[in-house]
Design an enzyme around this catalytic site. Structure first.
Site, PDB file in Angstrom:
ATOM      1  N   GLU A  80      28.727 -22.051 -28.872  1.00 30.66           N
ATOM      2  CA  GLU A  80      28.115 -23.147 -28.113  1.00 30.66           C
ATOM      3  C   GLU A  80      28.854 -23.425 -26.805  1.00 30.66           C
ATOM      4  OE1 GLU A  80      28.673 -23.156 -31.361  1.00 30.66           O
ATOM      5  OE2 GLU A  80      26.602 -23.062 -32.067  1.00 30.66           O
ATOM      6  N   HIS A 127      22.724 -31.248 -40.334  1.00 32.34           N
ATOM      7  CA  HIS A 127      21.459 -30.933 -39.670  1.00 32.34           C
ATOM      8  C   HIS A 127      20.693 -32.215 -39.424  1.00 32.34           C
ATOM      9  CE1 HIS A 127      22.651 -27.227 -41.707  1.00 32.34           C
ATOM     10  NE2 HIS A 127      22.113 -26.615 -40.674  1.00 32.34           N
TER      11      HIS A 127
END
Ligand SMILES: Cc1ncc(C[n+]2csc(CCOP(=O)(O)OP(=O)(O)O)c2C)c(N)n1
Ligand SMILES: [Mg+2]
Lengths: 447, 415
Positions: free
Chosen positions: B141, B211
């Site tokens: 990322e 999540h």
């Protein structure tokens, strides 16, 4: 010049990207796509269990039937490419870049001008006239050798100890001084600590204090250049300490997989502040990592300006024509303290520093070379020393006399526009400053 | 912040008890938190989400019961030409498609975006625009955002995808220290205003700790970036196109529970919805309800419930842009109603509701009839639907019932 070792066999699968012309504006006319190459390692494309070769998708290799770990090779080490010996003599004439006299003299003048500027600004900090400074002593060869090998349009992403690159590109002394004094002439509007230079005109991206962040960014910029097909490359400088950051890994891996025309230039100067390389890594320096990423790699003697020049020139040529990254590890030594906030005698010996300062310095090596050719003598040296000193002092004194940037600039450039909440904060600040003006040195700011 | 250290504060316990009473009283009358669509949590969001035929709601009904709320489609407006029925991920794809078509410098990249992305937001774009424009990156990322900044600095339009907002933290440094400060620190010599970072965001019912997060408050503290969260397909396309066009780096959080559950008639052509402007979805006179993303749909139902059960008239505001946010619209509303309730999924401590609350208190003190109420996530992490005890299950969804009880108790002292 065949100093690059081929690390892997690549098969170049070529395909052309279809240019979508639908709804493109004027821009598209200038925007042609360079041919994109996919580096596919020589692996079988179809699965075949009849052959005894491994079929795993993640690697291309043979089976072996002896248990053996791979030894990291840190004993003999990756060799250091050089052109001149310590006395400034060319070792192998075929590697001599044969640069004309004016160019070599310019190298020398830029290296020594940088040295002079460093000495004066360092002293100026000691006297409390600027807030901070970091010198480039001993690393001038890595800056000038690499800068000279690039095209002026190539984009530079630097750390903070590559001032010679910007100087080589023609950044005037006045602007170096303006930045260090955070005065109204500073292109960065006085917002950063000293030595955080930047120049749009000279394609030198403004320095950030945050180490290694420029490394994946440089890969991204190189990808843009590849798509523009503009015959430009990116060079990204960083120290061997910064190379430990996750961002360095990200930048290497992205540039390799996304095939970016970039040169990673690591200045391995032996220290990250006080931390010696022995405590920074255990492999064979930064160069040893290149093959792990599938990156073409070379280690050079950073105190040999011609070796740096040759390696950068060839890496640049190939990066642009082949769209792939190159890694150069330039071995050098940080002769100065890390910065004005550091006293390096706390962690290294005077003898060690003296060795590099007196026996293996890039400036004296180049001077030896020039003297050997009869291009430079004591007379030129004295005259140049005087002149460069005067130039720097003049620029310094001028910078000290300039006002500070406008107060308003505190609020601009946070966003491209000034959002209402910042406008409000600005109004509140002005109300306060008007009411209590006697407590603030308002006269030093440009109106 | 962990499950084991969960110890509800006094007010949490009371709120939960009140909510539980409410639930008991109204049980069976309407979808409750136990009604989280089984179609959603039967598919873990790690693989490409695909709706099995039995999960596709009847085409005729506009309302979708996909979650703890009912998605209300946006009123159809033909102002931007021909429309098409799109869910939220399709409206994102449509915005990206428009961008790639009109801007030859635009590129889209991230983990698994080449084949269409794990949430299918980039389906078909690689084939249409080429492998050099829609591509996979290595799984990293900080690399994705760093690379995107570099692309933008060199003049390209960079659209980066972070696979889940929960995984944006490795890129925190690149966003906060780099993207946000590029223009300022260079005195406007360089900027990465052409960077947009998209990330699926918020709870989905089964997402568990990693999540489900809503990390907007972490970024709201950072001058130099914009943070935007749409409530449905129409807003997703219009706001995403605004983020892409905006000359500042933007983070665009997409409520992942709405990717399929929310369907609107969406203009096919590009259009923009202005940033930093909140939208008043329903006018009211007694209390202002502020939310963004998924929670907008919850407070809409709360408004109806409060009217019905308490006789309270609510003004419903979708904030849309978290940074820089629209203080004017919110304050104007509070001046009118005298009461404010803010609700978000993220934990209450240091959440963005705190910032709104503080500003409103400064700006509208004399207009306030009651303390400002924040009804937000508990001070724990999100936990999984399965394997948890009922009280913690409450943590998952800030139900309409809980919010309505809070309006009654805190804003009108009815309980
Ligand atoms: C992310 C980050 N961590 C720590 C620092 C503090 N710091 C500044 S310079 C430096 C050492 C860098 O060493 P190296 O990369 O080898 O460069 P050199 O100073 O030797 O040129 C450190 C730790 C920083 N600026 N950024
Ligand atoms: Mg170092």
């Amino acid at each position: 010049m065949a100093a690059f070792r081929v690390l892997r066999k690549f098969c170049g699968i070529r395909y052309n990207v279809i240019c979508q012309n639908k709804g493109l504006n004027d821009f598209s006319r200038h925007f042609q796509y360079r041919e994109f190459r996919i580096n596919g390692v020589l692996c079988q494309q179809t699965l075949d269990s009849s052959t005894e070769r491994p079929q795993f998708p993640g690697a291309c290799a043979d089976f072996v039937d002896r248990l053996e770990f791979i030894q990291p090779n840190v004993i003999s080490g990756i060799p250091v490419y050089r052109v001149m010996n310590r006395q400034g003599q060319i070792i192998n004439p075929s590697e001599d870049p044969q640069l004309p006299k004016e160019m070599v003299v310019n190298f020398y003048q830029k290296m020594t001008l940088l040295n002079t500027m460093d000495r004066i600004l360092y002293e100026s900090q000691r006297q409390g006239r600027i807030s901070f400074y970091a010198t480039n002593f001993g690393e001038e060869g890595t800056h000038i050798g690499s800068a000279a090998a690039l095209d002026p349009n190539d984009l530079v992403f630097g750390q903070y100890r590559e001032v010679g690159v910007l100087m080589y590109r023609g950044f005037p002394l006045e602007l170096f001084m303006a930045q260090c004094h955070a005065n109204a002439d500073d292109l960065g509007k006085g917002r950063q600590m000293p030595v955080h230079y930047g120049s749009k005109d000279l394609n030198f991206v403004t320095i950030s204090s945050t180490l290694a962040t420029q490394i994946p960014q440089a890969a991204g910029a190189a990808y843009t250049m590849k798509r523009e097909n503009s015959n430009r490359a990116v060079i990204c400088y960083f120290g061997e300490g910064a190379a430990s950051e996750g961002d360095a890994h990200a930048g290497f891996n992205f540039s390799a997989t996304l095939e970016c025309p970039i040169i990673f230039f690591c200045r391995n100067n032996g220290y990250a502040i006080s931390t010696p390389t022995r405590e920074q890594y255990r492999g064979d320096g930064i160069a040893a990592r290149g093959p792990g990423y599938g990156i073409m790699t070379i280690r050079v003697d950073g105190n040999d300006v011609f070796a740096v020049y040759n390696a950068t020139k060839e890496a640049r040529r190939r990066a642009v024509t082949e769209n792939q990254p190159f890694l150069i590890e330039a071995m050098t030594y940080r002769v100065g303290h890390h910065s004005t906030s550091d006293d390096s005698l706390a962690y290294r010996s005077v003898d060690e520093v003296n060795y590099w300062d007196k026996q293996d310095h890039p400036i004296s090596r180049l001077r030896n070379y020039m003297t050997g050719r009869g291009w430079w003598g004591e007379e030129e040296e004295q005259a140049w020393r005087k002149e460069s000193q005067e130039q720097v002092m003049q620029a310094l004194e001028y910078a000290e006399r300039q006002p500070k940037p406008q107060i308003e600039l505190l609020f601009t450039d946070v966003y491209q526009e000034l959002p209402p909440h910042l406008e409000k904060q600005k109004q509140a600040m002005w109300r306060h400053l008007k009411q209590y003006k006697e407590h603030y040195p308002l006269s030093i700011y440009e109106k | 912040m962990s499950l084991t250290s969960f110890s509800p504060s006094w007010s949490d316990t009371t709120a939960m008890a009140a909510a539980a009473r409410f639930l008991l009283r109204t049980a069976g009358s309407k979808a409750s938190i136990t009604n989280v669509n089984s179609c959603v949590h039967s598919k873990l969001g790690l693989t490409p989400l695909r709706v099995s035929p039995s999960c596709i709601p009847h085409a005729k009904t506009q309302k979708r019961h996909a979650a703890h709320f009912t998605f209300q489609p946006d009123p159809v407006s033909t102002k931007y030409g021909p429309m098409q029925k799109m869910n939220l991920f399709q409206s994102v794809t449509s915005a990206l498609d428009n961008t790639l078509a009109s801007d030859p410098t635009a590129v889209i990249f991230g983990e698994d975006v080449a084949f269409g992305g794990v949430f299918r937001c980039t389906v078909g774009l690689r084939d249409k625009y080429g492998k050099d424009r829609v591509f996979n990156t290595p799984l990293c990322e900080q690399g994705i955002v760093g690379f995107g900044i570099g692309l933008a600095v060199a003049g390209a339009t960079a659209i980066a995808e972070i696979q889940f907002a929960d995984y944006i933290f490795p890129a925190f440094d690149q966003i906060v220290n780099e993207a946000a400060k590029y223009r300022y620190r260079s005195g406007n010599l360089f900027d990465c205003g052409n960077l947009t970072i998209r990330a699926p965001w918020g709870c989905v019912g089964h997402g568990s700790l990693y999540h489900s997060q809503s990390p907007e408050a972490f970024f709201a503290h950072c001058p130099g970036i914009k943070v935007v969260i749409p409530r449905g397909p129409v807003q997703a396309k219009g706001l995403l196109l605004s983020c892409i066009a905006d000359k500042n780096p933007c983070i665009f959080f997409e409520p992942k529970i709405l990717y399929r559950a929310a369907v609107d008639q969406v203009p096919v052509e590009p259009y923009q919805i202005p940033l930093s402007q909140a939208e008043v979805l329903q006018e009211g006179s007694d209390v202002t309800l502020v939310a963004w993303g998924t929670q907008v749909h919850v407070i809409r139902e709360v408004a109806a419930m409060a009217q019905e059960k308490l006789g309270v008239s609510c003004e419903v505001v979708d904030l849309q842009t978290i940074l820089p946010w629209d203080t004017e619209t919110v304050c104007k509303s509070v001046v009118k109603t005298g009461r404010l309730l803010i609700s978000h999924e993220a934990p209450v401590t240091g959440g963005f509701a705190a910032e709104i609350s503080s500003t409103v208190q400064e700006e509208c003190f004399l207009n306030l009839e009651a303390p400002i109420a924040r009804v937000c996530g508990r001070r724990t992490s999100w936990t999984s639907e399965f394997s948890i005890s009922p009280p913690i299950r409450l943590n998952l969804i800030l139900s309409q019932y809980m919010l309505t009880t809070e309006i009654a108790r805190r804003l009108f002292r009815m309980h």
